[in-house]
Design a protein around this motif. Sequence first.
Motif, PDB file in Angstrom:
ATOM      1  N   ASN A   1     -38.442 -26.494 -10.756  1.00 25.57           N
ATOM      2  CA  ASN A   1     -39.520 -27.490 -10.857  1.00 25.57           C
ATOM      3  C   ASN A   1     -40.171 -27.385 -12.234  1.00 25.57           C
ATOM      4  N   ALA A   2     -40.539 -28.515 -12.800  1.00 32.13           N
ATOM      5  CA  ALA A   2     -41.196 -28.517 -14.115  1.00 32.13           C
ATOM      6  C   ALA A   2     -41.894 -29.849 -14.338  1.00 32.13           C
ATOM      7  N   VAL A   3     -42.855 -29.819 -15.264  1.00 34.03           N
ATOM      8  CA  VAL A   3     -43.613 -31.026 -15.623  1.00 34.03           C
ATOM      9  C   VAL A   3     -43.542 -31.188 -17.146  1.00 34.03           C
ATOM     10  N   ASP A   4     -43.381 -32.411 -17.596  1.00 34.43           N
ATOM     11  CA  ASP A   4     -43.332 -32.740 -19.026  1.00 34.43           C
ATOM     12  C   ASP A   4     -44.535 -32.103 -19.727  1.00 34.43           C
TER      13      ASP A   4
ATOM     14  N   GLU B   1     -37.039 -28.726 -22.545  1.00 32.40           N
ATOM     15  CA  GLU B   1     -38.297 -28.355 -23.231  1.00 32.40           C
ATOM     16  C   GLU B   1     -39.071 -27.293 -22.452  1.00 32.40           C
ATOM     17  N   SER B   2     -39.103 -27.449 -21.124  1.00 33.23           N
ATOM     18  CA  SER B   2     -39.915 -26.534 -20.308  1.00 33.23           C
ATOM     19  C   SER B   2     -39.344 -25.126 -20.302  1.00 33.23           C
ATOM     20  N   PHE B   3     -38.027 -25.020 -20.159  1.00 33.00           N
ATOM     21  CA  PHE B   3     -37.444 -23.693 -19.959  1.00 33.00           C
ATOM     22  C   PHE B   3     -36.939 -23.049 -21.255  1.00 33.00           C
ATOM     23  N   SER B   4     -37.146 -23.743 -22.391  1.00 36.32           N
ATOM     24  CA  SER B   4     -36.798 -23.053 -23.634  1.00 36.32           C
ATOM     25  C   SER B   4     -38.089 -22.698 -24.398  1.00 36.32           C
TER      26      SER B   4
ATOM     27  N   LYS C   1     -43.434 -19.603 -24.803  1.00 38.00           N
ATOM     28  CA  LYS C   1     -44.851 -19.328 -24.512  1.00 38.00           C
ATOM     29  C   LYS C   1     -45.142 -19.569 -23.038  1.00 38.00           C
ATOM     30  N   ALA C   2     -44.511 -20.623 -22.486  1.00 34.04           N
ATOM     31  CA  ALA C   2     -44.826 -20.997 -21.111  1.00 34.04           C
ATOM     32  C   ALA C   2     -43.838 -20.409 -20.107  1.00 34.04           C
ATOM     33  N   TRP C   3     -42.731 -19.902 -20.583  1.00 32.38           N
ATOM     34  CA  TRP C   3     -41.655 -19.518 -19.657  1.00 32.38           C
ATOM     35  C   TRP C   3     -40.947 -18.274 -20.158  1.00 32.38           C
ATOM     36  N   SER C   4     -40.779 -17.296 -19.304  1.00 32.44           N
ATOM     37  CA  SER C   4     -40.105 -16.075 -19.747  1.00 32.44           C
ATOM     38  C   SER C   4     -39.300 -15.528 -18.572  1.00 32.44           C
TER      39      SER C   4
ATOM     40  N   ARG D   1     -49.169 -32.060 -18.758  1.00 36.74           N
ATOM     41  CA  ARG D   1     -49.528 -30.949 -17.860  1.00 36.74           C
ATOM     42  C   ARG D   1     -51.036 -30.923 -17.609  1.00 36.74           C
ATOM     43  N   ARG D   2     -51.426 -30.142 -16.643  1.00 34.61           N
ATOM     44  CA  ARG D   2     -52.826 -29.927 -16.242  1.00 34.61           C
ATOM     45  C   ARG D   2     -53.507 -31.209 -15.796  1.00 34.61           C
ATOM     46  N   GLN D   3     -52.714 -32.120 -15.197  1.00 36.84           N
ATOM     47  CA  GLN D   3     -53.293 -33.340 -14.620  1.00 36.84           C
ATOM     48  C   GLN D   3     -53.014 -33.382 -13.121  1.00 36.84           C
ATOM     49  N   GLY D   4     -52.563 -32.257 -12.573  1.00 38.39           N
ATOM     50  CA  GLY D   4     -52.337 -32.199 -11.122  1.00 38.39           C
ATOM     51  C   GLY D   4     -50.969 -32.717 -10.689  1.00 38.39           C
ATOM     52  N   ILE D   5     -50.062 -32.927 -11.634  1.00 35.33           N
ATOM     53  CA  ILE D   5     -48.744 -33.482 -11.251  1.00 35.33           C
ATOM     54  C   ILE D   5     -47.952 -32.468 -10.424  1.00 35.33           C
ATOM     55  N   TYR D   6     -47.949 -31.223 -10.883  1.00 34.81           N
ATOM     56  CA  TYR D   6     -47.198 -30.192 -10.150  1.00 34.81           C
ATOM     57  C   TYR D   6     -47.752 -30.025  -8.729  1.00 34.81           C
ATOM     58  N   LYS D   7     -49.086 -29.943  -8.646  1.00 29.34           N
ATOM     59  CA  LYS D   7     -49.721 -29.766  -7.337  1.00 29.34           C
ATOM     60  C   LYS D   7     -49.291 -30.897  -6.394  1.00 29.34           C
ATOM     61  N   SER D   8     -49.291 -32.135  -6.913  1.00 29.88           N
ATOM     62  CA  SER D   8     -48.918 -33.282  -6.081  1.00 29.88           C
ATOM     63  C   SER D   8     -47.446 -33.217  -5.686  1.00 29.88           C
TER      64      SER D   8
ATOM     65  N   MET E   1     -40.132 -21.822   0.632  1.00 33.92           N
ATOM     66  CA  MET E   1     -40.286 -20.624  -0.221  1.00 33.92           C
ATOM     67  C   MET E   1     -40.104 -20.995  -1.679  1.00 33.92           C
ATOM     68  N   ILE E   2     -40.787 -20.274  -2.533  1.00 34.24           N
ATOM     69  CA  ILE E   2     -40.539 -20.424  -3.975  1.00 34.24           C
ATOM     70  C   ILE E   2     -40.539 -19.044  -4.622  1.00 34.24           C
ATOM     71  N   THR E   3     -39.606 -18.845  -5.531  1.00 32.38           N
ATOM     72  CA  THR E   3     -39.586 -17.599  -6.306  1.00 32.38           C
ATOM     73  C   THR E   3     -39.913 -17.961  -7.736  1.00 32.38           C
TER      74      THR E   3
HETATM   75  C1  LIG Z   1     -45.814 -24.743 -14.060  1.00 33.37           C
HETATM   76  C2  LIG Z   1     -45.963 -26.243 -14.303  1.00 33.37           C
HETATM   77  C3  LIG Z   1     -44.900 -26.950 -13.448  1.00 33.37           C
HETATM   78  C4  LIG Z   1     -47.376 -26.689 -13.882  1.00 33.37           C
HETATM   79  O1  LIG Z   1     -47.459 -28.093 -14.011  1.00 33.37           O
HETATM   80  P1  LIG Z   1     -48.849 -28.903 -14.123  1.00 33.37           P
HETATM   81  O2  LIG Z   1     -48.573 -30.298 -13.694  1.00 33.37           O
HETATM   82  O3  LIG Z   1     -49.437 -28.663 -15.443  1.00 33.37           O
HETATM   83  O4  LIG Z   1     -49.735 -28.149 -13.003  1.00 33.37           O
HETATM   84  P2  LIG Z   1     -51.042 -28.761 -12.314  1.00 33.37           P
HETATM   85  O5  LIG Z   1     -51.740 -29.649 -13.276  1.00 33.37           O
HETATM   86  O6  LIG Z   1     -50.694 -29.326 -10.978  1.00 33.37           O
HETATM   87  O7  LIG Z   1     -51.926 -27.459 -12.133  1.00 33.37           O
HETATM   88  C5  LIG Z   1     -51.865 -26.644 -10.991  1.00 33.37           C
HETATM   89  C6  LIG Z   1     -52.941 -25.584 -11.059  1.00 33.37           C
HETATM   90  O8  LIG Z   1     -52.605 -24.636 -12.079  1.00 33.37           O
HETATM   91  C7  LIG Z   1     -53.600 -24.635 -13.105  1.00 33.37           C
HETATM   92  N1  LIG Z   1     -52.892 -24.535 -14.370  1.00 33.37           N
HETATM   93  C8  LIG Z   1     -51.985 -25.386 -14.893  1.00 33.37           C
HETATM   94  N2  LIG Z   1     -51.509 -24.911 -16.049  1.00 33.37           N
HETATM   95  C9  LIG Z   1     -52.111 -23.731 -16.257  1.00 33.37           C
HETATM   96  C10 LIG Z   1     -52.040 -22.760 -17.279  1.00 33.37           C
HETATM   97  N3  LIG Z   1     -51.246 -22.919 -18.331  1.00 33.37           N
HETATM   98  N4  LIG Z   1     -52.811 -21.662 -17.169  1.00 33.37           N
HETATM   99  C11 LIG Z   1     -53.625 -21.488 -16.108  1.00 33.37           C
HETATM  100  N5  LIG Z   1     -53.728 -22.366 -15.083  1.00 33.37           N
HETATM  101  C12 LIG Z   1     -52.991 -23.477 -15.176  1.00 33.37           C
HETATM  102  C13 LIG Z   1     -54.345 -25.930 -12.952  1.00 33.37           C
HETATM  103  O9  LIG Z   1     -55.650 -25.832 -13.433  1.00 33.37           O
HETATM  104  C14 LIG Z   1     -54.306 -26.127 -11.452  1.00 33.37           C
HETATM  105  O10 LIG Z   1     -55.254 -25.257 -10.854  1.00 33.37           O
HETATM  106  P3  LIG Z   1     -56.175 -25.761  -9.620  1.00 33.37           P
HETATM  107  O11 LIG Z   1     -55.211 -26.019  -8.493  1.00 33.37           O
HETATM  108  O12 LIG Z   1     -57.067 -24.601  -9.372  1.00 33.37           O
HETATM  109  O13 LIG Z   1     -56.825 -27.007 -10.076  1.00 33.37           O
HETATM  110  C15 LIG Z   1     -45.762 -26.583 -15.812  1.00 33.37           C
HETATM  111  O14 LIG Z   1     -46.660 -25.819 -16.569  1.00 33.37           O
HETATM  112  C16 LIG Z   1     -44.350 -26.290 -16.320  1.00 33.37           C
HETATM  113  O15 LIG Z   1     -43.452 -27.130 -16.182  1.00 33.37           O
HETATM  114  N6  LIG Z   1     -44.131 -25.072 -16.880  1.00 33.37           N
HETATM  115  C17 LIG Z   1     -42.838 -24.658 -17.430  1.00 33.37           C
HETATM  116  C18 LIG Z   1     -41.776 -24.537 -16.362  1.00 33.37           C
HETATM  117  C19 LIG Z   1     -42.211 -23.707 -15.167  1.00 33.37           C
HETATM  118  O16 LIG Z   1     -42.892 -22.704 -15.279  1.00 33.37           O
HETATM  119  N7  LIG Z   1     -41.784 -24.146 -13.976  1.00 33.37           N
HETATM  120  C20 LIG Z   1     -42.072 -23.451 -12.748  1.00 33.37           C
HETATM  121  C21 LIG Z   1     -40.937 -22.609 -12.393  1.00 33.37           C
HETATM  122  S1  LIG Z   1     -41.150 -21.773 -10.862  1.00 33.37           S
END
Ligand SMILES: CC(C)(COP(=O)(O)OP(=O)(O)OC[C@H]1O[C@@H](n2cnc3c(N)ncnc32)[C@H](O)[C@@H]1OP(=O)(O)O)[C@@H](O)C(=O)NCCC(=O)NCCS
Length: 326
Positions: A262-265, A184-187, A190-193, A269-276, A294-296
């Motif tokens: 890395n990805a979040v369901d 879901e995340s990588f297809s 809007k969120a991934w390109s 999203r936007r609940q701090g899961i990725y940050k944690s 490192m992350i790219t």
């Molecule tokens: C990128 C991704 C992992 C973020 O997951 P998440 O759990 O929603 O992220 P968090 O809630 O921890 O947010 C981290 C920060 O980004 C911000 N943020 C999250 N989504 C955002 C969005 N769509 N636009 C702008 N800011 C965003 C949050 O507000 C937070 O900011 P803060 O640290 O200033 O509070 C998720 O959107 C995802 O899986 N995307 C598709 C796959 C992808 O891009 N993977 C990464 C590959 S490198």
Amino acid sequence: MFKVLEVNKSDLKGITTLFDNNYEGVLLEDRSISRESKLEYIIAQFTKGDRFFAVKEADKILALAGLKKEDWDTEHFGIKMASLKIKSIAKGKKKRRQVSRFLIGDVVKTANKEGYQHISIKINPEQKEEIFSLEEADFYYVTSLITYIVDLKGFSQSPSEALPFIIDDYKSKDLTELKKIAYESFSDRKAWSDRFHNDPYLDNRKCDELYVKWLTNCCLGKEADIVLVARKDDRPLGFISAKYDRKIKRFLGKKVASIPLNAVDKRCRRQGIYKSLVYKMLSILKRRSTDYAMITTQLNTLAVRKVWHNIGSRIESLKLVFHKKL
Ligand SMILES: CC(C)(COP(=O)(O)OP(=O)(O)OC[C@H]1O[C@@H](n2cnc3c(N)ncnc32)[C@H](O)[C@@H]1OP(=O)(O)O)[C@@H](O)C(=O)NCCC(=O)NCCS
């Protein structure tokens, strides 16, 4: 008159002009690493491929190129795919342009002869003459990448808050759910390109499947050394992986882990899961005496950039990515 020759690693010994005058990244600016080791590392980047070329004028090397078959991509897309590296070390814009045009033309001819159907190249934005020459040779732009690096000596765990989810190691029962999250995340355009989805010549369905395969390989330990999963009531909500770079360890003597995937369901999203997930992974890597993480990522993944910026990372590199269909 230029000549393109296949060369060996030993032909490059002592070519200090391989160092750019531009910013080379945190690793190559690390003063605890010797200049000789850095040069060996740069040369290894070029010579890791199957074919390795240099443009010479008289006896002077003016540019380098490495062509490498990408086995995994070839198998996945069912077409013979290669990656290319080029670097012009000629002096002056005009000469660099002439040399890179000449080299790219020759490498493309060789790739054609060897039955390649697709070439990709990641190139520094400062390499303008090479970029113009790639465009002249019908390479097309597909994405821009940014690599962040964190020196783990200076990293400390974020203040511990009570989280509404737990983060622990991947377990085999997580795989089905994680595959769904990856799909879901990588297809989701809007969120991934990424460079694969942005390439009009690659099959979209295969681009979607690529990330599920990659995630599976991370979980099976083939593409990652550590996989962490965020979960609530035993249901996976997201994941992060890390892989040690054995080449950097060998050449530069530093223990560096990169984050392949890395990805979040999308429902949480936007609940701090990725940050944690990032904080937890970096704490584990630090505990394991890792020097750098490192992350790219794509330049447009704002959430990833925000998190890595806020933990005090530095920019290791910027790359423009071009593809060519043969
Ligand atoms: C990128 C991704 C992992 C973020 O997951 P998440 O759990 O929603 O992220 P968090 O809630 O921890 O947010 C981290 C920060 O980004 C911000 N943020 C999250 N989504 C955002 C969005 N769509 N636009 C702008 N800011 C965003 C949050 O507000 C937070 O900011 P803060 O640290 O200033 O509070 C998720 O959107 C995802 O899986 N995307 C598709 C796959 C992808 O891009 N993977 C990464 C590959 S490198």
